[in-house]
Design a protein around this motif. Structure first.
Motif, PDB file in Angstrom:
ATOM      1  N   LEU A 110       6.994  -5.643  32.431  1.00  0.00           N
ATOM      2  CA  LEU A 110       6.574  -4.823  31.295  1.00  0.00           C
ATOM      3  C   LEU A 110       7.681  -3.862  30.863  1.00  0.00           C
ATOM      4  N   LEU A 111       8.357  -3.276  31.859  1.00  0.00           N
ATOM      5  CA  LEU A 111       9.397  -2.304  31.517  1.00  0.00           C
ATOM      6  C   LEU A 111      10.631  -2.983  30.928  1.00  0.00           C
ATOM      7  N   ASP A 112      10.766  -4.268  31.224  1.00  0.00           N
ATOM      8  CA  ASP A 112      11.931  -4.988  30.700  1.00  0.00           C
ATOM      9  C   ASP A 112      11.734  -5.421  29.255  1.00  0.00           C
ATOM     10  N   GLN A 113      10.515  -5.343  28.773  1.00  0.00           N
ATOM     11  CA  GLN A 113      10.266  -5.681  27.372  1.00  0.00           C
ATOM     12  C   GLN A 113      10.923  -4.630  26.479  1.00  0.00           C
ATOM     13  N   PRO A 114      11.361  -5.054  25.290  1.00  0.00           N
ATOM     14  CA  PRO A 114      11.874  -4.068  24.339  1.00  0.00           C
ATOM     15  C   PRO A 114      10.713  -3.225  23.798  1.00  0.00           C
ATOM     16  N   GLY A 115      11.038  -2.159  23.119  1.00  0.00           N
ATOM     17  CA  GLY A 115       9.986  -1.335  22.524  1.00  0.00           C
ATOM     18  C   GLY A 115       9.737  -0.086  23.347  1.00  0.00           C
ATOM     19  N   PRO A 116       8.801   0.730  22.899  1.00  0.00           N
ATOM     20  CA  PRO A 116       8.528   2.005  23.564  1.00  0.00           C
ATOM     21  C   PRO A 116       7.976   1.784  24.961  1.00  0.00           C
ATOM     22  N   LYS A 117       8.417   2.615  25.877  1.00  0.00           N
ATOM     23  CA  LYS A 117       7.957   2.492  27.258  1.00  0.00           C
ATOM     24  C   LYS A 117       6.697   3.316  27.466  1.00  0.00           C
ATOM     25  N   PRO A 118       5.830   2.865  28.353  1.00  0.00           N
ATOM     26  CA  PRO A 118       4.639   3.653  28.663  1.00  0.00           C
ATOM     27  C   PRO A 118       5.020   4.909  29.443  1.00  0.00           C
ATOM     28  N   THR A 119       4.211   5.944  29.265  1.00  0.00           N
ATOM     29  CA  THR A 119       4.437   7.163  30.048  1.00  0.00           C
ATOM     30  C   THR A 119       3.399   7.277  31.162  1.00  0.00           C
ATOM     31  N   ALA A 120       2.486   6.320  31.195  1.00  0.00           N
ATOM     32  CA  ALA A 120       1.467   6.333  32.242  1.00  0.00           C
ATOM     33  C   ALA A 120       1.048   4.904  32.544  1.00  0.00           C
ATOM     34  N   VAL A 121       0.610   4.688  33.785  1.00  0.00           N
ATOM     35  CA  VAL A 121       0.124   3.368  34.171  1.00  0.00           C
ATOM     36  C   VAL A 121      -1.227   3.526  34.859  1.00  0.00           C
ATOM     37  N   PHE A 122      -2.186   2.760  34.377  1.00  0.00           N
ATOM     38  CA  PHE A 122      -3.492   2.715  35.042  1.00  0.00           C
ATOM     39  C   PHE A 122      -3.572   1.360  35.741  1.00  0.00           C
ATOM     40  N   CYS A 123      -3.891   1.381  37.040  1.00  0.00           N
ATOM     41  CA  CYS A 123      -3.858   0.143  37.828  1.00  0.00           C
ATOM     42  C   CYS A 123      -5.257  -0.275  38.252  1.00  0.00           C
ATOM     43  N   VAL A 124      -5.467  -1.546  38.273  1.00  0.00           N
ATOM     44  CA  VAL A 124      -6.778  -2.095  38.565  1.00  0.00           C
ATOM     45  C   VAL A 124      -7.227  -1.783  39.991  1.00  0.00           C
ATOM     46  N   ASN A 125      -6.271  -1.542  40.876  1.00  0.00           N
ATOM     47  CA  ASN A 125      -6.648  -1.018  42.189  1.00  0.00           C
ATOM     48  C   ASN A 125      -5.460  -0.334  42.860  1.00  0.00           C
ATOM     49  N   ASP A 126      -5.728   0.285  43.992  1.00  0.00           N
ATOM     50  CA  ASP A 126      -4.695   1.096  44.626  1.00  0.00           C
ATOM     51  C   ASP A 126      -3.563   0.271  45.213  1.00  0.00           C
ATOM     52  N   VAL A 127      -3.884  -0.924  45.641  1.00  0.00           N
ATOM     53  CA  VAL A 127      -2.846  -1.766  46.219  1.00  0.00           C
ATOM     54  C   VAL A 127      -1.848  -2.152  45.126  1.00  0.00           C
ATOM     55  N   VAL A 128      -2.367  -2.507  43.966  1.00  0.00           N
ATOM     56  CA  VAL A 128      -1.489  -2.786  42.832  1.00  0.00           C
ATOM     57  C   VAL A 128      -0.682  -1.529  42.490  1.00  0.00           C
ATOM     58  N   ALA A 129      -1.344  -0.377  42.548  1.00  0.00           N
ATOM     59  CA  ALA A 129      -0.648   0.875  42.240  1.00  0.00           C
ATOM     60  C   ALA A 129       0.520   1.095  43.195  1.00  0.00           C
ATOM     61  N   MET A 130       0.347   0.691  44.447  1.00  0.00           N
ATOM     62  CA  MET A 130       1.449   0.840  45.388  1.00  0.00           C
ATOM     63  C   MET A 130       2.659   0.036  44.938  1.00  0.00           C
ATOM     64  N   GLY A 131       2.415  -1.159  44.445  1.00  0.00           N
ATOM     65  CA  GLY A 131       3.520  -1.983  43.952  1.00  0.00           C
ATOM     66  C   GLY A 131       4.165  -1.347  42.734  1.00  0.00           C
ATOM     67  N   VAL A 132       3.328  -0.822  41.872  1.00  0.00           N
ATOM     68  CA  VAL A 132       3.819  -0.171  40.659  1.00  0.00           C
ATOM     69  C   VAL A 132       4.715   1.012  41.032  1.00  0.00           C
TER      70      VAL A 132
END
Lengths: 350, 350
Positions: A243-265
């Motif tokens: 997602l971050l490698d895509q062109p365009g404006p970058k997100p300033t926040a990430v909401f993750c479907v669960n905590d394990v995914v959040a750890m990867g993020v």
DNA sequence: TTGTATGCGTTATCAG
DNA sequence: CTGATAACGCATACAA
């Protein structure tokens, strides 16, 4: 006419017959001592019990089950046994099961419908008393399979009007999480979601959407969603990288479907030297015990894991005539990962 | 002479008999189609398979097992299913089990010998093919129970000359951890150990002791040990609190019997505003996936969790004539929690 | 290649 | 209160 019969395992294992012989009673009396002790005279009962002890008698569950037709086992399928969310759920399940002294056969589908189907068959073959299912996709198929066989089911994190279910209001959970991020001023929010086959993922997407609308903003402009093929730290990390490698404006926040995914993020953010929460805020889901211990304590939507498991078993064993549906409401816990001000180590609620 | 027979569950479940009738063959042929398909003519086999499909036939595992005498289940008892170390171990177990298509009956003893004994009995009643045991205390009793019944066992983290086992050289693991702390100049090291009933705890105490000796120091002066009744974050936290409340010199480093305990210890340090690692260094054990994601990434002694489970099953299913013992060597992974210099967020090895 | 018959260990019925 | 006995569903030895 030589039947091999009997296995090698139980070569010299005492049977009810042996106990009966030793105690000088019939097999029926031994069986009664075991299952209806009140019907057996004290003296005989004592003799039988002594004989059982002397012979190390152990019931043969297969024979018993064959005779009575049902077992004392309950099967449960969770999506990922490595995820502490599910081990907490399992605790709740076991606690309720113990009251009816049933035992649990746990399997981890790893979100694979084929594995799920295999375990389903296993449960059926074992004649489990019921199944708790966290479906990997559309529950229709496993449900009809079990119903054809007359095996009761309770769904977890999924619903159907055929059977009882226990759920969490994920729409509300996601709404809280995204509202919170919007309140913090974020206007470009990435949503690392799981596979849309899972109802909880669809619901969370819905909640995120609603939150943006409720703030009078355009969801299409604010939310940038990504569906991960599975919900692990690795896919979360790869998803954010992509997602971050895509062109365009970058997100300033990430909401993750669960905590394990959040750890990867979080791992990916760190590898890009993006500060949490100054550069990017993160909110997870589940509130696993580790969430508050992470490098930056993680904001997360807490689910009542223990109660979920407990209630699911309760519905299963109670078996109401009408399917019942229980819904819990989750609660956002805000921590440093989404709170831009104040010291990072600062701990608040919970 | 009215026998109730048959349970309510399987009311209308197809049996081999029904399949046979529908396919116009005998029950033996159906059974053969199931278990020795090569002995059945193609045409009949097809007819039988079709009949099975039409009737939703599902094998009755109890009946099968009663007849053949052994099941395709393996029982495993772990100390704490909430600990990610054990879920990783379980992964290894399942991977190896799948190859012999056995299934796993997992139970968490919660370090309680009574629960352990109960599950042991359950396994025996179920006629499991074997048991993997992480004992809660002296393995002698469960071992003799199982051996009386002729059930093979493999011990995990314990040894016996009666049965095979898979272990980790915990003496070496603890030695590495404590040596490392001594190298960093620490001369007062707290050791938050688990219950001495557990061999792995005794071994780690031994390793800690040896490390101090090897540095030419007096273990009694350097090490201050505390035995926790159980190994959880809560007991770890309470244990450290207790230790810090004692009069006398405070430790400058803490070595923890596992990462979950370390999490509790870290929580306590934080609540006392003691900085990690500047005021107190911490080293854990197991290297669970969360270790490197903690507020301060945690140094830990890594165990090959997956291989441990895999090898244990391999020994169990191979059943060598002589008991075999496999020992793995763990590896210290140093992270910020015990490295006094450099930025806290800095990551290194692994 | 297929069918017949038997018993695995247990429980429940019914008669004593 | 206790004993004799028939099933539960399946896999196998053996006959056909």
């Amino acid at each position: 006419m030589m039947l091999t019969g009997g296995g090698d395992l139980a070569e010299n294992r005492a049977r009810i017959r042996d106990v009966a012989a030793r105690a000088g009673v019939s097999t029926a009396t031994v069986s009664n001592t075991l299952n209806h002790p009140e019907q057996v005279a004290g003296a005989t009962r004592a003799r039988v019990e002594q004989a059982m002890a002397e012979l190390n008698f152990v019931k043969n569950a297969s024979a018993r089950q064959l005779r009575v037709g049902r077992s004392l086992m309950v099967g449960a399928i969770v999506l990922d046994i490595s995820n502490p969310f599910y081990t907490a759920l399992i605790r709740g399940i076991e606690d309720r099961l113990a009251a009816d002294d049933c035992t649990l056969l746990i399997c981890s589908s790893d979100e694979d419908p084929e594995r799920e189907a295999r375990f389903m068959r296993l449960f059926a073959e074992q004649g489990v008393r019921g199944v708790l299912l966290t479906p990997s996709g559309d529950p229709a198929e496993p449900l009809s399979y079990l119903s054809r066989l007359g095996i009761p089911v309770v769904l977890l994190d999924a619903e159907s009007d055929q059977v009882s279910s226990v759920s969490v209001d994920h729409v509300a959970g996601a709404r809280q999480a995204v509202s919170h991020l919007l309140d913090q001023g974020h206007r470009r929010i990435a949503f690392m979601n799981g596979p849309p086959d899972l109802r909880q993922c669809r619901d969370r997407a819905q909640g995120a959407w609603e939150a943006v609308l409720a703030h009078g903003l355009d969801p299409a402009a604010v939310l940038v969603s990504q569906s991960l093929a599975s919900m692990s730290a690795a896919t979360g990390q790869a998803g954010l990288a992509n997602l971050l490698d895509q062109p365009g404006p970058k997100p300033t926040a990430v909401f993750c479907v669960n905590d394990v995914v959040a750890m990867g993020v979080i791992r990916e953010l760190r590898s890009r030297h993006l500060a949490l929460p100054q550069d990017v805020a993160v909110v997870g889901y589940d509130d696993i015990p580790f969430a508050e211990e992470l490098i930056t304590p993680l904001s997360s939507v807490r689910q009542p894991m223990h109660d979920l498991g407990w209630s699911a078993v309760d519905l299963l064993l109670t078996e109401p005539d009408q399917p019942r549906h229980i819904t819990f409401t989750p609660q956002l816990v805000v921590r440093a990962s989404s709170r831009p001000f104040g010291p990072a180590g600062d701990r608040t609620q919970v």
